[in-house]
Design a protein around this motif. Sequence first.
Motif, PDB file in Angstrom:
ATOM      1  N   ARG A 238       0.576  -0.965   0.005  1.00 61.96           N
ATOM      2  CA  ARG A 238       0.487   0.092  -0.319  1.00 61.96           C
ATOM      3  C   ARG A 238       1.144   1.068   0.261  1.00 61.96           C
TER       4      ARG A 238
ATOM      5  N   ARG B  17       2.834   3.186  -3.636  1.00 63.72           N
ATOM      6  CA  ARG B  17       2.464   4.464  -4.151  1.00 63.72           C
ATOM      7  C   ARG B  17       2.121   5.555  -3.257  1.00 63.72           C
TER       8      ARG B  17
ATOM      9  N   GLY C  29      -1.959   7.713   0.280  1.00 69.41           N
ATOM     10  CA  GLY C  29      -2.934   6.658   0.141  1.00 69.41           C
ATOM     11  C   GLY C  29      -2.909   6.200   1.382  1.00 69.41           C
TER      12      GLY C  29
ATOM     13  N   ARG D 189      -9.301  12.528  -5.065  1.00 73.87           N
ATOM     14  CA  ARG D 189      -8.231  11.371  -4.702  1.00 73.87           C
ATOM     15  C   ARG D 189      -7.438  12.051  -3.240  1.00 73.87           C
TER      16      ARG D 189
ATOM     17  N   VAL E 216     -10.513   1.922   0.779  1.00 69.74           N
ATOM     18  CA  VAL E 216     -10.273   0.407   0.199  1.00 69.74           C
ATOM     19  C   VAL E 216     -10.734   0.442  -1.503  1.00 69.74           C
TER      20      VAL E 216
ATOM     21  N   HIS F 210     -11.329   2.556  -3.048  1.00 61.53           N
ATOM     22  CA  HIS F 210     -11.362   3.999  -4.462  1.00 61.53           C
ATOM     23  C   HIS F 210      -9.790   4.811  -4.280  1.00 61.53           C
ATOM     24  N   SER F 211      -9.431   3.845  -2.810  1.00 60.38           N
ATOM     25  CA  SER F 211      -7.660   3.900  -3.046  1.00 60.38           C
ATOM     26  C   SER F 211      -7.554   5.476  -2.056  1.00 60.38           C
TER      27      SER F 211
ATOM     28  N   SER G  94      -6.640   9.038  -0.425  1.00 62.46           N
ATOM     29  CA  SER G  94      -5.991   8.952   1.055  1.00 62.46           C
ATOM     30  C   SER G  94      -7.565   9.881   1.541  1.00 62.46           C
TER      31      SER G  94
END
Lengths: 344, 323
Positions: free
Chosen positions: B27, B30, B60, B179, B207, B209-210, B212
């Motif tokens: 995880r 990235r 993330g 994001r 989780v 939609h990844s 932050s």
Amino acid sequence: MIWLTLRQFRLQGAVVFAGLAVLGAALLITGPGLADEYAAGTASCATDNACEEFARQFVIKHQALYGALLAIVVGLPGLVGVFWGAPLIAREIEAGTHRLAWNQSVTRTRWLAVKVGLVGLASMAAAGIAVFAVDRWSDPLAAAAAPRSSRIMPLLFDAHGIAPVGYAAFAFALGVTVGVLVRRTLPAMAITLAVFAAVQVAVPLWVRPHLIPPERGAVAITSGNLDSLMLHNDSLTVRTQAGAGTWTLENHTVDASGRKVEKLPASIGAGPCAPPGPRPGSDAPPGPAQECFDAFAQQGYKQYVVYHPADRFWPLQWAETGLFAVLTLGLTGFCFYWTRRRIS
Amino acid sequence: MTADRPAISCSAGVRFLPRLKAGVSARRARCTTALQAEGLGKRYGKRWALSDCTLDLPAGRVIGLVGPNGAGKTTLLNLAVGQLTPTAGGIRVLGGRPASGPEQLAKVGYVAQDTPTYAGLTVAEHLKLGARLNPGWDDALARDRIERLGLDPARKAGKLSGGQRAQLALTLGIAKRPRLLVLDEPVAALDPLARREFLQGLMEAAVEHSLSVVLSSHLVMDLERTCDYLVVLVESRVRVAGDVDDLLAAHHRLTGPRRDPATLPAGQEVVSESHTDRQSTLIVRTDGPIHDPAWTVGQVGLEDLVLAYMASSPSRPSLEAIR
């Protein structure tokens, strides 16, 4: 953003525009009847005196309704400022929903621009519709009342022409500004009402007369221009008329050297200008005798008048609307600055 | 408007703690910076609501921002979403200046304190609002979420319960497809069940939609279940920030005979201390193992760790008194 603004404005907008629609329909229905009545009356009166009497009665008959309509036109901008302007931003801040709105993908400048733009235009449209409808409807009444009261005088001026549109824009911008500063709906509404009422009183008293330099001058007092001559105890006061339908700002007697005269000498009041006794059967024109006017002329008394002639109506309307447009733009600019910088 | 800056390595993210674990999870691979603040401060009149805040939060992750009431959590989050402009220093979120334009606004979702919604608008109208105001709006996601929550689309938001309203606000935040999702005490007003459901929904979305996530709370318990990164803010300053596992591994509770903390070996930093006549209990932060046999070394839970930092705030009088 347009959708959201219209959705939020739906109820308030509907109430006012529905009211205007009812008003417009009523005026549209009764308007032709009123015009016919006036046309028939003026056509059938034989002498000038009879015509004058008809006009007087015609105005008196419809005075209450006319007054109510003028009150609507004068009151509408205030209504718009209080119920459309003040809550526009204050309600969002009060409920915290501005933080929801400002975190969509729309900048707060755009958010404010759409809100202020749409509702502001609606404000101007509402005032425009009201003043247009009432103007049209009351044309015969204005014509009948013309010699005694004209549209250039305060209150009538405020309810005719294009100035009401300027008032509405200003009232709305004022409401938004107060709302942005106070951040609570009810206090913002109250303050908006108070400030707007104060402006509406102050402008005709102190600002409007000077938007265009008024005409001024000393004229001889004659039977032609005499408006009133009052003898009270020993003091005699004279008022003249500057012309049909003028807006007179100052009207007092001056002596030969041009100084204002508070009291005309009692000798004139008791002598040539003394009220005539009962003259049964006399067909002399009402008012003081010619000797009275001669006495004024002999002793050098003239009447000093400051006034706006009736044909200044439109220049004054444009000037005042321009003034309110500038104020509106200033307030709106401030709202943008304040919303971008000072609200969180 | 502002183009994304090239990714910044998030090893800098753990500025207050040296990295302890070599292993970098998938995880974390990235890793870019979600939020970067440098000497950030916000002053109201004479009072600093936040001062000299330097942070580098990795992307993330689910980041918990914890601190007592009035510590400056809301101020920091409001600065991050551009609701406020800083008085001092600078802040960049996902490489851009907060709220600098529609693109930046689209990248960051915000669920404000008390989860405001328009009381007079229905649930469906809120979704329409989201669709109209966000180019990246995911309508299917929003509808699906509302359906799963059992919210009646025709119901006015003003008639919803606190938990439902919070869920609606969260739905707006998620369906915008940002994001980074910032949430300011979203569960503070909710009952325990609604609280759990809300946080669960948040975690699922994060989780799926990844996303932050930066989430503030004054309760560590809320964050313990959800966050893998923690920032402790006390009296308008960042006291500690780091990966939760790293933080837990680096902090120890030492119990032993009474002892002056100044005599500890270098590299062992005392976070909090309490003493009785005969015994000292310390919470220390260190990279290395504790060798001194005089100490009984114990684990520190997240809550104790946070409380230790809160209690040791500089302006608070020291708890001990060496008699």
